[in-house]
Design a protein around this motif. Structure first.
Motif, short mmCIF file in Angstrom:
data_model
loop_
_atom_site.label_atom_id
_atom_site.label_comp_id
_atom_site.label_asym_id
_atom_site.label_seq_id
_atom_site.Cartn_x
_atom_site.Cartn_y
_atom_site.Cartn_z
N ARG A 168 -47.75 -8.52 -27.96
CA ARG A 168 -46.37 -8.78 -28.35
C ARG A 168 -45.36 -7.99 -27.52
O ARG A 168 -44.26 -8.46 -27.25
CB ARG A 168 -46.22 -8.43 -29.85
CG ARG A 168 -44.89 -8.87 -30.42
CD ARG A 168 -44.79 -8.66 -31.91
NE ARG A 168 -45.97 -8.05 -32.51
CZ ARG A 168 -46.05 -7.75 -33.80
NH1 ARG A 168 -45.04 -8.00 -34.59
NH2 ARG A 168 -47.14 -7.19 -34.29
N ARG A 171 -42.89 -9.06 -24.46
CA ARG A 171 -41.68 -9.88 -24.58
C ARG A 171 -40.50 -9.28 -23.81
O ARG A 171 -39.65 -10.02 -23.32
CB ARG A 171 -41.31 -10.07 -26.04
CG ARG A 171 -40.87 -8.80 -26.77
CD ARG A 171 -40.58 -9.08 -28.25
NE ARG A 171 -40.18 -7.87 -28.96
CZ ARG A 171 -41.00 -7.02 -29.51
NH1 ARG A 171 -42.31 -7.23 -29.41
NH2 ARG A 171 -40.57 -5.96 -30.16
N GLU A 175 -38.70 -12.35 -19.62
CA GLU A 175 -37.53 -13.00 -19.02
C GLU A 175 -37.41 -12.63 -17.55
O GLU A 175 -37.01 -13.47 -16.73
CB GLU A 175 -36.26 -12.61 -19.79
CG GLU A 175 -36.11 -13.32 -21.12
CD GLU A 175 -36.18 -14.85 -21.00
OE1 GLU A 175 -35.53 -15.40 -20.09
OE2 GLU A 175 -36.89 -15.48 -21.78
N SER A 207 -56.18 -19.62 -26.46
CA SER A 207 -55.19 -19.87 -27.51
C SER A 207 -54.05 -18.85 -27.45
O SER A 207 -52.87 -19.18 -27.60
CB SER A 207 -55.86 -19.81 -28.89
OG SER A 207 -56.81 -20.83 -29.03
N LYS A 208 -54.41 -17.58 -27.19
CA LYS A 208 -53.40 -16.52 -27.09
C LYS A 208 -52.46 -16.78 -25.91
O LYS A 208 -51.23 -16.66 -26.03
CB LYS A 208 -54.09 -15.15 -26.91
CG LYS A 208 -53.12 -13.98 -26.81
CD LYS A 208 -53.80 -12.70 -26.38
CE LYS A 208 -54.72 -12.17 -27.44
NZ LYS A 208 -55.26 -10.82 -27.07
N GLN A 210 -51.89 -19.67 -24.36
CA GLN A 210 -51.12 -20.89 -24.59
C GLN A 210 -49.96 -20.62 -25.54
O GLN A 210 -48.84 -21.11 -25.33
CB GLN A 210 -52.02 -22.00 -25.16
CG GLN A 210 -51.33 -23.36 -25.28
CD GLN A 210 -50.91 -23.91 -23.93
OE1 GLN A 210 -51.71 -23.95 -23.00
NE2 GLN A 210 -49.66 -24.32 -23.82
N TYR A 211 -50.22 -19.84 -26.58
CA TYR A 211 -49.16 -19.47 -27.52
C TYR A 211 -48.04 -18.72 -26.80
O TYR A 211 -46.85 -18.97 -27.03
CB TYR A 211 -49.74 -18.61 -28.64
CG TYR A 211 -48.70 -18.01 -29.56
CD1 TYR A 211 -48.11 -18.78 -30.55
CD2 TYR A 211 -48.31 -16.67 -29.41
CE1 TYR A 211 -47.14 -18.23 -31.40
CE2 TYR A 211 -47.34 -16.13 -30.24
CZ TYR A 211 -46.76 -16.91 -31.23
OH TYR A 211 -45.80 -16.37 -32.05
N THR A 212 -48.42 -17.76 -25.92
CA THR A 212 -47.43 -16.99 -25.17
C THR A 212 -46.59 -17.90 -24.28
O THR A 212 -45.36 -17.78 -24.23
CB THR A 212 -48.12 -15.92 -24.31
OG1 THR A 212 -48.88 -15.05 -25.15
CG2 THR A 212 -47.11 -15.11 -23.51
N GLU A 214 -45.91 -21.08 -24.60
CA GLU A 214 -45.01 -21.92 -25.40
C GLU A 214 -43.90 -21.09 -26.02
O GLU A 214 -42.74 -21.53 -26.08
CB GLU A 214 -45.82 -22.64 -26.48
CG GLU A 214 -46.79 -23.67 -25.91
CD GLU A 214 -47.70 -24.27 -26.96
OE1 GLU A 214 -47.59 -23.87 -28.15
OE2 GLU A 214 -48.53 -25.14 -26.60
N LYS A 215 -44.23 -19.90 -26.47
CA LYS A 215 -43.23 -19.03 -27.10
C LYS A 215 -42.08 -18.71 -26.15
O LYS A 215 -40.92 -18.67 -26.56
CB LYS A 215 -43.90 -17.74 -27.57
CG LYS A 215 -42.94 -16.74 -28.22
CD LYS A 215 -43.68 -15.50 -28.68
CE LYS A 215 -42.73 -14.50 -29.30
NZ LYS A 215 -43.46 -13.27 -29.76
N TYR A 216 -42.41 -18.46 -24.88
CA TYR A 216 -41.39 -18.06 -23.92
C TYR A 216 -40.90 -19.22 -23.05
O TYR A 216 -40.15 -19.00 -22.09
CB TYR A 216 -41.90 -16.91 -23.06
CG TYR A 216 -42.17 -15.66 -23.86
CD1 TYR A 216 -41.12 -14.90 -24.36
CD2 TYR A 216 -43.47 -15.27 -24.16
CE1 TYR A 216 -41.36 -13.76 -25.12
CE2 TYR A 216 -43.72 -14.13 -24.92
CZ TYR A 216 -42.66 -13.39 -25.40
OH TYR A 216 -42.90 -12.27 -26.17
N GLY A 217 -41.31 -20.43 -23.37
CA GLY A 217 -40.81 -21.60 -22.67
C GLY A 217 -41.20 -21.64 -21.20
O GLY A 217 -40.41 -22.07 -20.36
#
Length: 283
Positions: A168, A171, A175, A207-208, A210-212, A214-217
């Motif tokens: 986490r 993050r 950017e 999965s981890k 892919q989630y990251t 998608e979360k950050y576009g």
């Protein structure tokens, strides 16, 4: 991106870093500051430097330092003219100080967005005890740091490795990573290095990641699980396998005993690879 700092020691690697900074400035419209810091001698508590004047030093010391500064400014002028700038704004500064202290102050006072530095790398006892000024900047800078070794007249990375454990806390750096990828329209290769000491199943890791993504576009990316004995080796081997143009990593910026005990994969990469490395300190 408005301001790029290029500390230089006039080495070949530092000149290569300046050339890369000019390439980036052409794309972003950023201004560049070329900075050379003459290592401040220690003459006791009363010694200080005001401009080019040495206060508290004797006459011979003043003459030596003034001649050294004059010679250094001539080398700076030579460096300025060695790269075709095409209208890129470049200012120069030669000063007397402790290099890491001056670099850190300049980053803060000039609101620097990116540091581009040459790196010779170090090894053995020197690496363990001291490390290089580049390593110290990577460890402590409040802005992204791009380290360069080889010459790249037209710096345009197309294949970029983003190596992380994708927890986490990343993050605060994502950017910055996205902006650099988008600046060059590069493909981003997210990679998790699976080691025997911290092994996870490939399905959970995918999965981890892919989630990251998608979360950050994220766009234009691949997801990769790479098995190796050590994280640093895995990153280098993966980067070699895909012919990467650049590696991006976050760093914790630990100092003192904590850094000595835990080390830093990012700093090790800066030392041991010829590929440019972009590091971003986690907040």
């Amino acid at each position: 991106m408005r301001r790029i700092l290029v500390p230089t020691d006039f080495s070949e690697e530092a000149r290569n870093a300046y050339e890369v900074a000019v390439s980036i400035a052409r794309r972003t419209g950023a201004a560049i500051k070329l900075l050379h810091v003459v290592e401040a001698p220690y003459y006791g508590p009363s010694f200080s430097v005001t401009g080019d004047a040495m206060v508290g030093s004797n006459g011979m010391e003043q003459v030596y330092m003034l001649r050294l500064l004059e010679h250094t400014k001539a080398k700076m002028s030579e460096l300025l003219g060695s790269v075709l700038r095409d209208g890129v704004e470049v200012v120069e500064e030669v000063t007397v100080d402790r290099p890491i202290n001056k670099i850190r102050r300049t980053i803060k006072e000039d609101a620097v967005d990116l540091v581009v530095m040459g790196s010779k790398g170090s090894s053995g006892l020197d690496e363990f005890l001291i490390g290089s000024n580049t390593e110290k900047v990577v460890r402590t800078a409040d802005c992204p740091v791009l380290t360069v070794k080889n010459r790249m007249a037209d710096f345009h990375p197309r294949e970029i490795v983003l190596a992380s454990d994708f927890k986490r806390e990343i993050r605060s750096a994502m950017e910055q990573f996205k902006q650099f990828q988008q600046l060059f329209g590069a493909r981003l290769h997210m990679v998790y290095i699976n080691t025997p000491g911290a092994f996870e199943s490939s399905s959970n890791l995918r999965s981890k990641l892919q989630y990251t993504a998608e979360k950050y576009g994220l766009e234009n990316y691949t997801i990769n699980i790479y098995n190796d004995v050590m994280e640093e080796d895995g990153i280098l081997h993966f980067a070699h396998d895909i012919s990467a143009d650049m590696i991006m990593m976050a760093t914790h910026g630990r100092t003192g005993l904590s850094h000595l005990l835990s080390g830093s994969i990012a700093e090790d990469l800066v030392n041991h690879t010829r590929i440019p490395v972009l590091t971003v300190q986690l907040k």
